[in-house]
Write an enzyme that holds these catalytic residues in place. Structure first.
Site, PDB file in Angstrom:
ATOM      1  N   SER A 106       0.810  -1.219   0.000  1.00 39.16           N
ATOM      2  CA  SER A 106       0.000   0.000   0.000  1.00 39.16           C
ATOM      3  C   SER A 106       0.844   1.270   0.000  1.00 39.16           C
ATOM      4  O   SER A 106       0.341   2.354  -0.301  1.00 39.16           O
ATOM      5  CB  SER A 106      -0.944   0.011   1.207  1.00 39.16           C
ATOM      6  OG  SER A 106      -1.900  -1.025   1.113  1.00 39.16           O
TER       7      SER A 106
ATOM      8  N   GLY B  24      -2.645   3.659  -4.159  1.00 41.01           N
ATOM      9  CA  GLY B  24      -3.218   4.512  -5.186  1.00 41.01           C
ATOM     10  C   GLY B  24      -4.652   4.944  -4.930  1.00 41.01           C
ATOM     11  O   GLY B  24      -5.252   4.675  -3.886  1.00 41.01           O
TER      12      GLY B  24
ATOM     13  N   CYS C  16      -9.316  -1.797   3.447  1.00 39.43           N
ATOM     14  CA  CYS C  16      -8.559  -0.642   2.970  1.00 39.43           C
ATOM     15  C   CYS C  16      -8.966  -0.274   1.537  1.00 39.43           C
ATOM     16  O   CYS C  16     -10.070   0.184   1.323  1.00 39.43           O
ATOM     17  CB  CYS C  16      -7.059  -0.892   3.108  1.00 39.43           C
ATOM     18  SG  CYS C  16      -6.088   0.634   3.152  1.00 39.43           S
ATOM     19  N   LEU C  17      -8.110  -0.497   0.540  1.00 36.00           N
ATOM     20  CA  LEU C  17      -8.507  -0.225  -0.840  1.00 36.00           C
ATOM     21  C   LEU C  17      -9.735  -1.048  -1.206  1.00 36.00           C
ATOM     22  O   LEU C  17     -10.622  -0.570  -1.934  1.00 36.00           O
ATOM     23  CB  LEU C  17      -7.351  -0.530  -1.793  1.00 36.00           C
ATOM     24  CG  LEU C  17      -7.621  -0.314  -3.286  1.00 36.00           C
ATOM     25  CD1 LEU C  17      -7.953   1.133  -3.597  1.00 36.00           C
ATOM     26  CD2 LEU C  17      -6.421  -0.772  -4.124  1.00 36.00           C
TER      27      LEU C  17
ATOM     28  N   GLN D  76     -12.721   0.759  -0.026  1.00 40.19           N
ATOM     29  CA  GLN D  76     -13.031   1.896  -0.885  1.00 40.19           C
ATOM     30  C   GLN D  76     -13.692   1.444  -2.184  1.00 40.19           C
ATOM     31  O   GLN D  76     -14.643   2.084  -2.669  1.00 40.19           O
ATOM     32  CB  GLN D  76     -11.751   2.671  -1.169  1.00 40.19           C
ATOM     33  CG  GLN D  76     -11.112   3.268   0.079  1.00 40.19           C
ATOM     34  CD  GLN D  76      -9.639   3.579  -0.103  1.00 40.19           C
ATOM     35  OE1 GLN D  76      -9.099   3.478  -1.212  1.00 40.19           O
ATOM     36  NE2 GLN D  76      -8.970   3.951   0.975  1.00 40.19           N
TER      37      GLN D  76
ATOM     38  N   ASN E   6      -3.343   2.634   7.407  1.00 43.07           N
ATOM     39  CA  ASN E   6      -2.475   3.096   6.330  1.00 43.07           C
ATOM     40  C   ASN E   6      -3.323   3.389   5.103  1.00 43.07           C
ATOM     41  O   ASN E   6      -3.503   2.535   4.244  1.00 43.07           O
ATOM     42  CB  ASN E   6      -1.406   2.046   6.005  1.00 43.07           C
ATOM     43  CG  ASN E   6      -0.595   2.415   4.781  1.00 43.07           C
ATOM     44  OD1 ASN E   6      -0.443   3.597   4.464  1.00 43.07           O
ATOM     45  ND2 ASN E   6      -0.083   1.420   4.076  1.00 43.07           N
TER      46      ASN E   6
ATOM     47  N   GLY F 280      -4.687   6.853   2.409  1.00 42.37           N
ATOM     48  CA  GLY F 280      -4.718   8.266   2.062  1.00 42.37           C
ATOM     49  C   GLY F 280      -6.035   8.698   1.457  1.00 42.37           C
ATOM     50  O   GLY F 280      -6.251   9.885   1.210  1.00 42.37           O
ATOM     51  N   PHE F 281      -6.927   7.717   1.191  1.00 39.96           N
ATOM     52  CA  PHE F 281      -8.247   8.000   0.640  1.00 39.96           C
ATOM     53  C   PHE F 281      -9.308   7.445   1.580  1.00 39.96           C
ATOM     54  O   PHE F 281      -9.034   6.572   2.401  1.00 39.96           O
ATOM     55  CB  PHE F 281      -8.399   7.383  -0.754  1.00 39.96           C
ATOM     56  CG  PHE F 281      -7.541   8.030  -1.801  1.00 39.96           C
ATOM     57  CD1 PHE F 281      -8.055   9.033  -2.619  1.00 39.96           C
ATOM     58  CD2 PHE F 281      -6.214   7.647  -1.975  1.00 39.96           C
ATOM     59  CE1 PHE F 281      -7.263   9.640  -3.582  1.00 39.96           C
ATOM     60  CE2 PHE F 281      -5.410   8.251  -2.932  1.00 39.96           C
ATOM     61  CZ  PHE F 281      -5.935   9.249  -3.737  1.00 39.96           C
TER      62      PHE F 281
ATOM     63  N   HIS G  47      -6.646  -1.800   9.169  1.00 34.92           N
ATOM     64  CA  HIS G  47      -5.980  -3.090   8.959  1.00 34.92           C
ATOM     65  C   HIS G  47      -6.162  -4.026  10.142  1.00 34.92           C
ATOM     66  O   HIS G  47      -5.391  -3.984  11.105  1.00 34.92           O
ATOM     67  CB  HIS G  47      -4.495  -2.870   8.679  1.00 34.92           C
ATOM     68  CG  HIS G  47      -4.233  -2.300   7.323  1.00 34.92           C
ATOM     69  ND1 HIS G  47      -3.981  -3.089   6.219  1.00 34.92           N
ATOM     70  CD2 HIS G  47      -4.237  -1.027   6.869  1.00 34.92           C
ATOM     71  CE1 HIS G  47      -3.826  -2.320   5.152  1.00 34.92           C
ATOM     72  NE2 HIS G  47      -3.975  -1.065   5.524  1.00 34.92           N
TER      73      HIS G  47
ATOM     74  N   GLU H  13      -5.522  -7.117  10.242  1.00 38.14           N
ATOM     75  CA  GLU H  13      -4.394  -8.063  10.306  1.00 38.14           C
ATOM     76  C   GLU H  13      -3.189  -7.448  10.990  1.00 38.14           C
ATOM     77  O   GLU H  13      -2.227  -8.161  11.325  1.00 38.14           O
ATOM     78  CB  GLU H  13      -4.013  -8.521   8.895  1.00 38.14           C
ATOM     79  CG  GLU H  13      -3.112  -7.591   8.111  1.00 38.14           C
ATOM     80  CD  GLU H  13      -3.763  -6.318   7.613  1.00 38.14           C
ATOM     81  OE1 GLU H  13      -3.037  -5.433   7.121  1.00 38.14           O
ATOM     82  OE2 GLU H  13      -5.000  -6.204   7.719  1.00 38.14           O
TER      83      GLU H  13
END
EC number: 6.3.5.5
Length: 375
Positions: A45, A240, A265-266, A269, A307, A309-310, A348, A350
């Site tokens: 990430s 990203g 996380c991603l 999103q 962790n 940023g979006f 996260h 994990e």
């Protein structure tokens, strides 16, 4: 050897390299964890980012082969106040400078990391460039300005697998092909894992729940997933801007109507986008090991590893129940669909590194799959 860190707004930080001559560029962010630098370095990430560790002394327990989260270092560059060159730990097999140098990653130390962190907190994460050529600082500023913005940038292609693989419990193994299709390695409930930058500890914990997994490239289509015959689908973390992965958002929008789904996380999103929501970029992101999150279903407070940023815009979602919220800034940290077997969290569970308060997410997903499929 002297080195310089130049930010896109013209701010300069002078220090020296602990990895020899070199250069690096990326989005500069800060991580507030006191430990866990090895997991940070290998977390996919962080691709495209240069990480500033706020703790002043980094590298004191060296590097070991057990604590990596992917096969390679993923950060673009590493920024510390002071790097330890003589670690002391019984598991250590090399020093932090040796590890970075072995993979061509530039590290800089001797700068005021507190000042850098305050600058990023005030003005937001920004592009930066590290160079051991300090003769023309404004040239280095220009290099920082020339880097692509993280907004609109899809980076999953830089970290995902090339072909499906299975997880043996300790290592990745290419998926076997039987009768022209990829074979499931075991007898548990079948889980297709989309790889946008999977961390190995996620695979360990999914395995511990009894899942039989096939990890597939993020470009896998809904039709290809159907042919594999899974019982459920999991969306991994990754780097990203999620909005840049338009094909995967479309694929996810189809799969949510057919299988139990979970995302981290991603993956969280992408599920938000697939359900009609919006995402936005945080000013300086959440990167650390001590972020307080409230589980709205139980009222329990968790200390979480984060962790990202979006973030998914809370107001943009419908037909979902908000399950987790960040107590620092009230941003969305988790949701569940009201009608479909879909759950997701932004942080996260994990850890690796970080606290284990949130590991129940994996058993919660396992119970959801059992309820929906009987397996």
């Amino acid at each position: 050897m002297k080195a310089i860190l130049a930010l896109e707004d013209g701010t300069l930080f002078h220090g020296h390299t602990f990895t020899g001559e070199g250069s690096a560029g990326g989005e500069v962010i800060f991580n507030t964890g006191m430990t866990g630098y090895q997991e940070v370095l290998t977390d996919p990430s962080y691709t495209g980012q240069m990480v500033c560790m706020t703790y002043p002394h980094v590298g004191n327990y060296g590097i070991n082969p057990e604590d990596i989260e992917s096969a390679h270092i993923r950060v673009a560059g590493f920024i510390v106040k002071e790097c330890c060159k003589e670690p002391s730990n019984w598991r250590s097999t090399m020093t932090l400078p040796e590890y970075l140098t072995s993979q061509g990653i530039t590290g800089i130390e001797g700068i005021d990391t507190r000042a850098l962190t305050r600058h990023l907190r005030l003005h937001g994460a920004m592009r930066g460039y590290i160079s051991t050529d300090v003769s023309d600082p404004q040239r280095v500023v220009g290099l920082a300005k020339g880097l692509p913005s993280m907004e609109g940038l899809g980076l999953a292609d830089r970290v995902c697998c090339d072909a499906p693989f299975t997880w043996s419990g300790t290592a990745m193994e290419p998926a076997k092909i039987v009768d022209g299709t990829y074979a499931w390695p075991g007898t548990g409930p079948r889980l297709v894992v989309f790889d946008m930058g999977i961390k190995w500890n996620i695979l360990r914990l999914l395995t511990a729940q009894g899942f039989d997994m096939l990890v597939v490239p993020y470009t896998t289509t809904a039709e290809q997933v159907r042919k594999l015959g899974p019982d459920a689908v999991f969306l991994s973390p990754g780097p990203g801007d999620p909005a840049a992965l338009t094909d995967l958002v479309h694929t996810t929008s189809l799969l949510v109507n057919e299988y139990p789904l979970a995302g981290i996380c991603l993956g969280h999103q992408l599920l938000g986008l697939a359900l009609g929501g919006r995402t936005f970029k945080l000013k300086f992101g959440h990167h650390g090991l001590n972020h307080p999150v409230k589980d709205l279903q139980t009222g329990r407070i968790e200390i979480s590893s984060q962790n990202h940023g979006f973030c998914v815009d809370i107001e943009s979602l419908s037909d979902v129940e908000l399950t987790h919220v960040n107590l620092n800034d009230n941003t969305l940290e988790g949701f569940a669909h009201k009608k479909k077997p879909v759950i997701a969290i932004q942080y996260h569970p994990e850890a690796a590194p970080g606290p284990h308060d949130s590991r129940y997410f994996f058993s919660r997903f396992r119970n959801l799959v059992r309820k929906e499929t009987g397996k």
